[in-house]
Design an enzyme around this catalytic site. Structure first.
Site, short mmCIF file in Angstrom:
data_model
loop_
_atom_site.label_atom_id
_atom_site.label_comp_id
_atom_site.label_asym_id
_atom_site.label_seq_id
_atom_site.Cartn_x
_atom_site.Cartn_y
_atom_site.Cartn_z
N CYS A 111 0.80 -1.24 0.00
CA CYS A 111 0.00 0.00 0.00
C CYS A 111 0.82 1.28 0.00
CB CYS A 111 -0.95 -0.01 1.19
SG CYS A 111 -1.93 -1.51 1.29
N HIS B 158 -3.78 7.80 6.10
CA HIS B 158 -3.84 6.48 5.47
C HIS B 158 -5.23 5.90 5.74
CE1 HIS B 158 -2.43 2.90 3.58
NE2 HIS B 158 -2.57 2.17 4.67
N HIS C 282 -9.77 1.47 -0.72
CA HIS C 282 -8.32 1.40 -0.55
C HIS C 282 -7.74 0.88 -1.87
CE1 HIS C 282 -4.36 0.84 0.75
NE2 HIS C 282 -4.55 0.33 1.95
#
Length: 400
Positions: free
Chosen positions: A167, A292, A327
């Site tokens: 990520c 995040h 995400h």
């Protein structure tokens, strides 16, 4: 802040004259802004991705280019078509900005975590359903093929490689691009990230019991996991100044757990502090942090702990945008960087944090509830924290 975390020397700021971002938010800036500042839900509930139930995902709903050029046929995948769809939207500007630069001084650094895996999934289904004579090329799902294909398409001849650190992948592409320029190895670098929805990642996160049953709730009291999305976001980094600048980068490595962050947010705090130091600014100068903010219990808790360490008492405006994009995994850092650059350009809005009740243990922060800015902001911070403790914070600001 603990001085042991303060080890980042100032970096050379680089300009961002050209950028594009495609995601569940859409492709037009007004639609992106509307989705981020209103309760509108751009995510979709889809069947067929998981075996046992529908799942909410952030799918790009606009059309992609039909096929890749013949010269890129060996790299062909939906992921590459997504990348080229984004690239073609800025191609004229890109060529104008790089005209006259030696092609050996034009580099490309991309981030991805899925590459062409979704295409291989479809072929493997056919194979296991009896079509055993089917020939399957795995080259389109190699991580490195994204940067190689874009290099061939643009006919650039500098360094070209792909970063895959889960990520944090596309955020790390910014760091790598800035270093190439600062080291004198490139005059301009195309950076960014592309990831596409695929069953591998959805089922993987499902096996970790990390998928939300509904729209995700970053920092919410009832948060239960993530939504997964897809995105393609590209940026040109240059030596010369531009209206938007990348001023600072901070990186760290927890190595705490294969999939869980350090519970006290030590690596995340280090990354943010180093981003400030590399830009030679103070915490008080940052006007907004794009979290995040995945909506998993551990990630959100540690990120807020880290913010308390680096921004004590500052009450900087914060929000997560993952309840709007999903995400986007390897492309998450890039699409969130694109959001940050757009709000810096506009200077009159911020992305609204999700509206459900905030976890009382995390509620002491200045979550964005109203989108309108009271005054201009000069710097914004974007966080990306990945499996294995691969952490990075990017500091963007207004330029000239």
């Amino acid at each position: 802040m603990n001085q042991s975390l303060s080890l980042q020397a100032p970096l050379q700021a680089v300009g961002i004259p050209v950028s594009v971002g495609l995601s569940a938010l859409g492709q037009e800036i007004q639609h992106i802004r509307e989705h981020l500042t209103t309760p509108a839900n751009p995510l979709t509930l889809e069947s067929g991705l998981l075996a046992d139930r529908p799942v909410w995902v952030g799918r790009y709903a606009e059309a992609l280019i039909d096929k890749v050029p013949e010269s890129l046929k060996t790299f062909a995948s939906r992921n590459l078509r997504f990348a080229l769809t984004a690239l073609q939207k800025i191609e004229v500007e890109l060529q104008q900005q790089t005209a006259g630069i030696d092609p050996t001084r034009l580099s490309i650094v991309m981030g991805t975590s899925t590459s062409g895996i979704s295409d291989s999934e479809q072929l493997l289904k056919q194979y296991f359903n009896g079509n055993t004579s089917l020939e399957i090329s795995y080259q389109p799902q190699e991580m490195g093929c994204l940067a190689k294909a874009l290099q061939r398409y643009l006919d650039w001849q500098g360094a070209a490689y792909t970063i895959s650190t889960a990520c944090s992948s596309s955020a790390k592409a910014f760091a790598a691009g800035q270093r190439l320029i600062q080291a004198g190895l490139a005059d301009a670098v195309l950076v960014g990230g592309v990831d596409t929805l695929c069953q591998l990642t959805l089922n993987g996160f499902n096996s970790l019991e990390s998928l939300s049953a509904d729209i995700c709730q970053p920092c919410g009291i009832n948060r239960d996991g993530i939504n997964i999305g897809e995105a393609a976001a590209l940026f040109l980094l240059t030596r010369t100044s531009a209206p938007i600048m990348l001023y600072g980068v901070g990186e760290s490595m927890d190595a705490w757990h294969i999939s869980a962050p350090h519970p006290e947010g030590l690596g995340a705090a280090t990354a943010m502090q180093r981003a400030l130091e590399s830009a030679a600014i103070t915490a008080e100068q940052v006007g907004y942090i794009n979290l995040h903010g995945t909506a998993t219990p551990q990630n959100d808790a540690m990120e807020i702990k880290a913010i308390r360490q680096v921004f004590p008492g500052q009450h900087v405006a914060i929000s997560s945008t993952k309840h709007k994009t999903g995400h986007c995994l390897g492309a998450a850092g890039a699409i969130e960087a694109f959001i940050c650059t757009q709000l810096l350009k506009d200077q009159h809005w911020l992305p609204v944090h999700q509206h459900t009740d905030i976890d009382p243990d995390l509620a002491d922060q200045n979550y964005v509830s109203e989108p309108l800015l009271a005054g201009n902001i000069n710097y914004v911070l974007s966080n990306s924290f990945a499996f294995g403790g691969s952490n990075i914070s990017l500091l963007f600001g207004a330029g000239t």
